[in-house]
Motif scaffolding. Sequence first.
Motif: not given
Length: 647
Positions: A217-238, A259-264
């Motif tokens: 009727a409105a010629q529109a669409m709604d979208v809902t995402f279900t997200v799993d962020p997972g754990p916060v992690a640091g950078l490990g051994a290289v 090791p332990g620096d923030p992951y990104s």
Amino acid sequence: MPARWALAAGLALSCPGPAAAFDLFGWFGDTEEPLAPSATALPYDVKFRGADDDALVTALQDVSALHKLRREPPPDGEGLVRRAEVDLRRLPEALEGSGYYAGRVAVRVGEVTLSGEASLLAASRAAERDRARTLVPVKVAVDPGPLYHLRRIGVRDRAGRPLPAELLPERLTRVDPDTPARSAAVLAREAAIVDRLRAQGHPFAKVVSRDPVVDDAAQAMDVTFTVDPGPVAGLGAVTVRGTDGLDPAVVRSFIYTEPGDPYSPKALADMRKALTKVEALGSIRIREGEALDADGNLPIFVDVTERPTNLFGIAARYSTVDGPGVRATYSNRNLFGGGETLRLDADLSYLGNDLYATQRKLAGINSNGLGGRLQATFVKPALWGTRNDLVASAFAGREAQQSYVVDGGGATVGIRHRVSDTFFAQVNLDGQAGRSQDALGKVDYRLIGLGASLSYDSTDSLLDPTRGIRLTASATPYAGFLGSDPSIFVAKAQGSAYYALDDDGWYVLAGRLGFGSISGARLDEIPANIRFFAGGGGSVRGFPYRTLGPRGPFNLPVGGRSLLEASLEARIKVTDTIGVVPFFDAGTAFAGELPDFDERIRTAVGLGLRYYTAIGPIRVDLAFPLDRIKGNREHPVALYISLGQAF
């Protein structure tokens, strides 16, 4: 049909079909030759009708079996009808993937429109009647209907709760009311949400489900995402792998994370960028671990390959006022297995349009315009596994410029400490000696100094930066008690900044500012090659190289004890490979130890052309001096050709 099917159809749109004809740059339209009628097969002619949007037609053709297989005719009418049946399933999905949720598709074979089981046999017989006579006419009638738009995007976790604003800002779920409800737009928003979560330190973030709801009727669409962020992690051994002929400790010294620096993802991108500075390395692949370690950090694996050890190169340059030049280079990228580099350079130059030959002769300066330099540079990275590098170089040659000649040589040895990928500091012992001739006379010099320098570079490219800043500064006292004659103090600094006005770097503002100062001796006691000059392709374009500054006898440039210069450019891409660059340069050298703004600062404007290649832009600059001085023999225009941006 469920609305979520549109997203699956959108994924299929990204898979291109085989090319059936050659069309040079698309200038000549469809040049595909039609197939000939056949007694053993049923070639056909398929036409799409009803869709006025070229992009929509392309999307439909990309998933159409009839279109993609048109150069491979079926053996009989039944085979042709089966292709049409496939399209009746795929094309509505493609319409939804393009944002048309009320669209309809019909396929007609001959004079029969497929509309059910009874029509299939009739369509097959209609096709068979054209065997060996003509191409079977196939028409795909498309009624796209209205274009639907995205109305709302919601994001929740597995428990149905909205994510906090600090984790997922509102801008990532905000929807422009004019955004079409296409699968590509939904998937792009999904990718942006996952990228944001990963940038916040969640390496395993993922979208568990997407739930589109279409409102006809409105010629529109709604979208809902279900997200799993997972754990916060640091950078490990290289873990570094693939260094067969190279000490892995050298590679590890160019990785600045612990090791332990923030992951990104940015931290991993910076890691890869830093490793590209190890000249012995070829390909570099950084892979994330599949699970966290006992400390909650993510292991990182660096897989590398090594380049061929020996490198030979040759480069040429040309300026209408600075003359031609050529350089030959040999480099060994891994001399002793520890990433050591040895580079040998031989440079030959000649004053092209020599404006000052007669004046040099009158001043007693012995020069035929030829200059050359031999230089060797050795770098031993990662001394004892640290971030300290040994840097050494030696040179000898003749520097022949418009207004002076210097015969000399020297050597430098220093320690460079890499604080990070963008910042390093260096101390070095520098010595050089030679004879300088210019309009002020001859100077036999011997310089021995202990210097220090700093360098910061946050730009995104060496030859074509679009973002970031570069800063360099150095100070070297050539003290008399060390044996220097004359005893002088030399300080230099230069900075440049780059700002992209758009995400793709098609519009970039670039600026540069340079400064220099020499103190401790009179101008005529300082060797000409140590003094400051402005002018040339990397300074104030339009003026001959190293000619701007104080003048001496016979109106010859003699350089100054201080320098100030600046440049401003607007780098504008017209296409992926072509760009234009209007620019403004200003600067000069000054007689005093510090710039004197009462003296005349020279200026120039110009327009450049850039051709962007995989290794960097080819630069062609046309520069026009704004304030030529009569008697200085300065041309009204200068042309420069080289590789890389001006700064």
